[in-house]
Every structure is written in C-alpha cells, then in structure tokens.
Design an enzyme around this catalytic site. Sequence first.
Site, PDB file in Angstrom:
ATOM      1  N   LYS A 185     -43.027  21.126 -10.066  1.00 14.25           N
ATOM      2  CA  LYS A 185     -42.694  20.834 -11.466  1.00 14.25           C
ATOM      3  C   LYS A 185     -43.850  20.061 -12.068  1.00 14.25           C
ATOM      4  CE  LYS A 185     -38.859  21.301 -14.072  1.00 14.25           C
ATOM      5  NZ  LYS A 185     -37.763  22.259 -13.888  1.00 14.25           N
ATOM      6  N   ASP A 225     -39.924  25.148 -19.341  1.00 15.73           N
ATOM      7  CA  ASP A 225     -38.892  24.126 -19.182  1.00 15.73           C
ATOM      8  C   ASP A 225     -38.765  23.449 -20.549  1.00 15.73           C
ATOM      9  OD1 ASP A 225     -37.116  22.646 -17.154  1.00 15.73           O
ATOM     10  OD2 ASP A 225     -38.225  20.981 -17.999  1.00 15.73           O
TER      11      ASP A 225
HETATM   12  P1  NAD Z   1     -35.191  23.207 -24.531  1.00 13.77           P
HETATM   13  O1  NAD Z   1     -36.380  22.366 -24.818  1.00 13.77           O
HETATM   14  O2  NAD Z   1     -35.198  24.629 -24.948  1.00 13.77           O
HETATM   15  O3  NAD Z   1     -33.882  22.501 -25.154  1.00 13.77           O
HETATM   16  C1  NAD Z   1     -33.536  21.177 -24.898  1.00 13.77           C
HETATM   17  C2  NAD Z   1     -32.319  20.824 -25.745  1.00 13.77           C
HETATM   18  O4  NAD Z   1     -31.883  19.516 -25.365  1.00 13.77           O
HETATM   19  C3  NAD Z   1     -32.609  20.762 -27.242  1.00 13.77           C
HETATM   20  O5  NAD Z   1     -31.515  21.260 -27.952  1.00 13.77           O
HETATM   21  C4  NAD Z   1     -32.755  19.249 -27.498  1.00 13.77           C
HETATM   22  O6  NAD Z   1     -32.438  18.894 -28.823  1.00 13.77           O
HETATM   23  C5  NAD Z   1     -31.732  18.712 -26.526  1.00 13.77           C
HETATM   24  N1  NAD Z   1     -31.974  17.289 -26.210  1.00 13.77           N
HETATM   25  C6  NAD Z   1     -33.157  16.697 -25.910  1.00 13.77           C
HETATM   26  N2  NAD Z   1     -32.980  15.371 -25.752  1.00 13.77           N
HETATM   27  C7  NAD Z   1     -31.657  15.137 -25.942  1.00 13.77           C
HETATM   28  C8  NAD Z   1     -30.855  13.970 -25.917  1.00 13.77           C
HETATM   29  N3  NAD Z   1     -31.377  12.777 -25.650  1.00 13.77           N
HETATM   30  N4  NAD Z   1     -29.526  14.090 -26.167  1.00 13.77           N
HETATM   31  C9  NAD Z   1     -28.984  15.290 -26.438  1.00 13.77           C
HETATM   32  N5  NAD Z   1     -29.698  16.435 -26.477  1.00 13.77           N
HETATM   33  C10 NAD Z   1     -31.013  16.354 -26.226  1.00 13.77           C
HETATM   34  O7  NAD Z   1     -34.963  23.087 -22.943  1.00 13.77           O
HETATM   35  P2  NAD Z   1     -34.217  24.125 -21.970  1.00 13.77           P
HETATM   36  O8  NAD Z   1     -35.236  25.035 -21.390  1.00 13.77           O
HETATM   37  O9  NAD Z   1     -33.010  24.672 -22.621  1.00 13.77           O
HETATM   38  O10 NAD Z   1     -33.780  23.138 -20.784  1.00 13.77           O
HETATM   39  C11 NAD Z   1     -32.594  22.354 -20.859  1.00 13.77           C
HETATM   40  C12 NAD Z   1     -32.244  21.850 -19.477  1.00 13.77           C
HETATM   41  O11 NAD Z   1     -32.054  22.959 -18.599  1.00 13.77           O
HETATM   42  C13 NAD Z   1     -33.308  20.975 -18.816  1.00 13.77           C
HETATM   43  O12 NAD Z   1     -32.660  20.015 -18.015  1.00 13.77           O
HETATM   44  C14 NAD Z   1     -34.061  21.962 -17.946  1.00 13.77           C
HETATM   45  O13 NAD Z   1     -34.728  21.326 -16.876  1.00 13.77           O
HETATM   46  C15 NAD Z   1     -32.919  22.834 -17.479  1.00 13.77           C
HETATM   47  N6  NAD Z   1     -33.315  24.166 -17.018  1.00 13.77           N
HETATM   48  C16 NAD Z   1     -33.979  25.026 -17.833  1.00 13.77           C
HETATM   49  C17 NAD Z   1     -34.284  26.293 -17.366  1.00 13.77           C
HETATM   50  C18 NAD Z   1     -34.951  27.334 -18.243  1.00 13.77           C
HETATM   51  O14 NAD Z   1     -35.050  28.475 -17.798  1.00 13.77           O
HETATM   52  N7  NAD Z   1     -35.370  27.024 -19.447  1.00 13.77           N
HETATM   53  C19 NAD Z   1     -33.933  26.666 -16.061  1.00 13.77           C
HETATM   54  C20 NAD Z   1     -33.242  25.760 -15.258  1.00 13.77           C
HETATM   55  C21 NAD Z   1     -32.929  24.514 -15.765  1.00 13.77           C
END
Ligand code: NAD
Length: 518
Positions: A185, A225
């Site tokens: 990561k 991510d």
């Molecule tokens: P993203 O950047 O597309 O979206 C993040 C979202 O979280 C946004 O809506 C943002 O406003 C919100 N957010 C940020 N800080 C916040 C807070 N303090 N309180 C409430 N909401 C908040 O990110 P993503 O890719 O959707 O990833 C989200 C989660 O899923 C992360 O933990 C990431 O590690 C995990 N994840 C993502 C993937 C992927 O394929 N994108 C895969 C596995 C896990």
Amino acid sequence: MSQSQIVHMRVPPPTPKKTVFTEAMEIFHRAADLIGLDKRVRLELEEPDYEHIFYVTIKLKDRLVPIPAEEAAKFSDLSVTQVRDPSGLELLADGKIILNRRALLGSDVSIRHGHLRLPNGNVYQLVPGESTRFKAYRVQHNQARGPYKGGIRYHREVSLDLFKALAAEMTWKTAIAEVPFGGGKGGIQIDPRQYGKEEMQAITLRFMYKLKALIGPNIDIPAPDVGTNGDIMALLYRQYSDGERERHNMRGIVTGKDVRIGGSEGRVKATGQGAAYCIEDYYAEKNQSLKGKTFILQGFGNVGSNAAEILTGMGARLLAVNDADGTIHNGDGIDVPALIKYVYENPSNLKRSVLGFPGAQKIEKSDLWDVQADMLLPAALGGEITGDIAERLKVKLIAEGANGPTTPDADRVLQRRGIDLIPDIICNAGGVTVSYYEWIQNKRMEAWTEAEVNHRLEQAMKRNYRIIRDISRNNPRRTEMHDSRRYCTGKEVDSRLAAMTLALKRIEAHYLLEGFSQ
Ligand code: NAD
C-alpha cells in the site's frame, strides 16, 4: 545514591505504544495464537518486508486567493478584469482559483498591489506558485504468495503507520480472495481537492518517476484507493512505460485502469459488487433476499456509491449517507441514481458531496449512527466505528466496505450485542479479485466480458465467504462450491478471527511447503 541502590532500581519495561498498525495487528496475533502459527512465519508477517518513504516535488501554479470583505473594501474602485479565456481559471474546493497563464492572455487586466477583481465581483490576491514538496510512501508487506499488491491513496491524513496497517491488510485479503499476490500500500500525503488538475497530473507523474525503481508488473502492482481513480492509474501506467521498447507488456503495472486502455470490465464496480455478493449470501443462508432490507452508508466514493447502486438494484433501501462534508437522511429511501448524478455529474458540486441533495434532509453526522436499519455499510476511512458508536448502532449487520472501519473495542461491543459482521478482508476483496482478472487479461492480451468477470467474482466471493463462515462455526465440510475442512480449528470463533485464520493458513502453507531461502 549508592551503587547497591542503583542496582535495585528497575526501569519498568516500556508499554508498547498503541498505533493504527499495532491495533490492526491485534487480530493477526489472535489468529496466530489460535492456529499455532509457525514462529518464523509469524516473525516474517509481523513487520513489512520493506517500508519506503520518499519525496515528490513539483512547481505549483499561480493562485487567486479570496480575501476577507474588510480587506476587499480597500479595492472598491478596482475595475473588473474581463477574462478572455475563462477555461484558464480552475475553481478549487477550498475557494481558491488556479490561474493558468492562458486565462489572462489578451484580457483587459487591472491589477493593483497584486490584487484583481473577477467578473463575479470578488477581489482576489494573486499568489505566485511555489515549488512544493510532498511526502510519499510505499509499504511492501509480504510477497510469499505473489507480487505485492495494493492501492495508492492520496489523502491528507496518511502516515507510515497507516500504510503499514493497510499493506498488511492487503496480504490477508489477497490470501482470502485466493489471488496470487501479496500485500502492499502507499500514496502521497496530500489533500487532492486543494490542487488543480494539471498540478495533480504533475504530482502523479513525479510520484511514479520515483516509485518506478521499487515496483514492476511482476514485483508490486498498485491500484486505486481513496483519492485516486482510473485517470490517475492511466498516468501512472504512462509514466512507468514511457519510452520502453516493450511498453505494451507493461500494462499490468497498475490495475483499475479505464477499460479502453487495458482495464477490466467490472473493475470500477468490483469492490461494491463483491460486498453485495457477500451480503446476498449472508441473507440467502437465512432464506431471505435483499428485497425490502434497509441500510445506512458511510462514504459515497467508488465503493459506497457503487455498493449503494447495486444493493438498491437488488431491492434494498438506502436511508442515510454520510461523507466527508455532511450527512443526509430520507426515511422513505434515497433515490440512489439521482444521488449519483447529483454528486458526480453536477459541475457545481465541487466537493462531490452528498450534502445539499434535494431528495433528502440534512442531519448531523452523529445522528447517522442512530438510524434504525438492517445493515450499516462503512465505505469511507478506517477507525470510524468506535466502541461508543458500536453501543449506539441500531443495525443487525455491518458489512465492511472500507478497510479497518471498526476498532478492536467496537468489535468486542458488536459481539456482545450480537451484531453480525462481514469483515473487510472478505467484504471488500472484490476490488483486488477483479484487479487480478485485469492483470491476467493484460498478460494474455485478452478482454473478458462484464458477465464473465462478474460470474467469476461471484463464485470467488461466495466460495471464500462460505469457508470463513464454516471456520467461524467450526463446521468443516466439502460442498460443490467450497471446501473448509483444511481451515476449521476445532472451535467456534468470531467472523473476523475466522477470516484471519483462513488468510494465515494459506500464507503459512507457502512458507512451510516452499521453505525459507537463507
Ligand atoms: P473514495 O475516495 O472514492 O471515497 C471516499 C469516500 O469517503 C468519499 O465519499 C468521502 O467523502 C468519504 N469520507 C472521507 N473522509 C470521511 C470522513 N471523515 N467521514 C465520512 N466520510 C468520509 O474512496 P474509495 O475507493 O471508495 O474507498 C473507500 C474505502 O474503501 C477505503 O477505506 C478504501 O481503502 C476501501 N477500499 C477501496 C477499494 C477500491 O477498489 N476503491 C477496494 C477495497 C477497499
């Protein structure tokens, strides 16, 4: 003080500092104890293989910075600068404006003491762009099962400690998803919303310029991510392969690319889709479907918005959503396609926030946790569900779309309260599973259909989730779809411990069967 007194003064052993990483590793140690993990394997997995910290510098662009009203009064007679090419001005989420040189070319410019007035009537201070340095990271946790694999995060609150936890989590997740990868990561300490598009491109290119020495399509494979997406992956790919003679063989350097440049059908939705398959299987076992089920959601980014669209498509109702800027609620159910339009297709919604969506009411973030629903889907950042919040929740199931959203304290509360959990390392494994499909397609120069991708994904998610449930209930068995006999431990355990047990048994097999290189 006499010599004998000194000898008898014992310094107490230091209590290890609690960090995100040590908290995240608590479950590792519990599972390692449970299965009697080989001692040397435990040492190998306790710390990452490599922790890289490096720096990325770029020259920022000039900015127009809004000034307070009382200061602006001093410029009341400053005439308006008519901008010939408004596309050269880029409005940022923090209210500042990037000034690209072309914006003022051929314009009638009135500048006094470095201030100018734009046609919107506001006075701005012109701040010349400076060279700036950002801290960047790549943690490579473990490669016993294959190349390091894990996302790139652009966020203000990142640290080596956090990336160590997230990289380790990828090692467990790739083992659970049964894809031949290890865990990694990394990313940059930056708030991407404070920078313009061209600045983010420059930062990304420079990041890969430095990262290139550390990674490769068969060594370490990044993906999107928080704060990154397919556009960023395209830039990373280009920078990695620029000028290389066999650049077409390097498409597998990153996954999560646009399908037009070697990405996989179904990858954008894959994490949300994988979570939906787990949730569907959870209810199917109870002879129930998602029809009529209600859920609350934290995060409306890639994972949250896609999961919401898929779950509502299966008949569930979304009651409330919280993101970084606010929280909305509608007891009759939020129209998810309309919310996606509002967040992603509305150019004036600079923050891409759910806040202000006309089809729901604004509530306080803390009220989200009190909304009664069947499920909670955390899909934002880690550590959000604390012990206190776990006490308040009025849901029956938590499906962890985000990485590490539930603290160990909260885990204990959820268990006591009988709230079920689909742990992150299986629930959000759909992303890395389809990343693996993308990587194979790149290697073979193939393109699979979305139906083919989703069929494989569904089988993989449900097979491994069923193994985890069997481990949890200590129910070793073999069915047409799965075989849990190798993994059950002789006792019942909670679902997070069960998931970690599956991961560790699969990783340990590599060390024990292949042996250690000296
Ligand atoms: P993203 O950047 O597309 O979206 C993040 C979202 O979280 C946004 O809506 C943002 O406003 C919100 N957010 C940020 N800080 C916040 C807070 N303090 N309180 C409430 N909401 C908040 O990110 P993503 O890719 O959707 O990833 C989200 C989660 O899923 C992360 O933990 C990431 O590690 C995990 N994840 C993502 C993937 C992927 O394929 N994108 C895969 C596995 C896990």
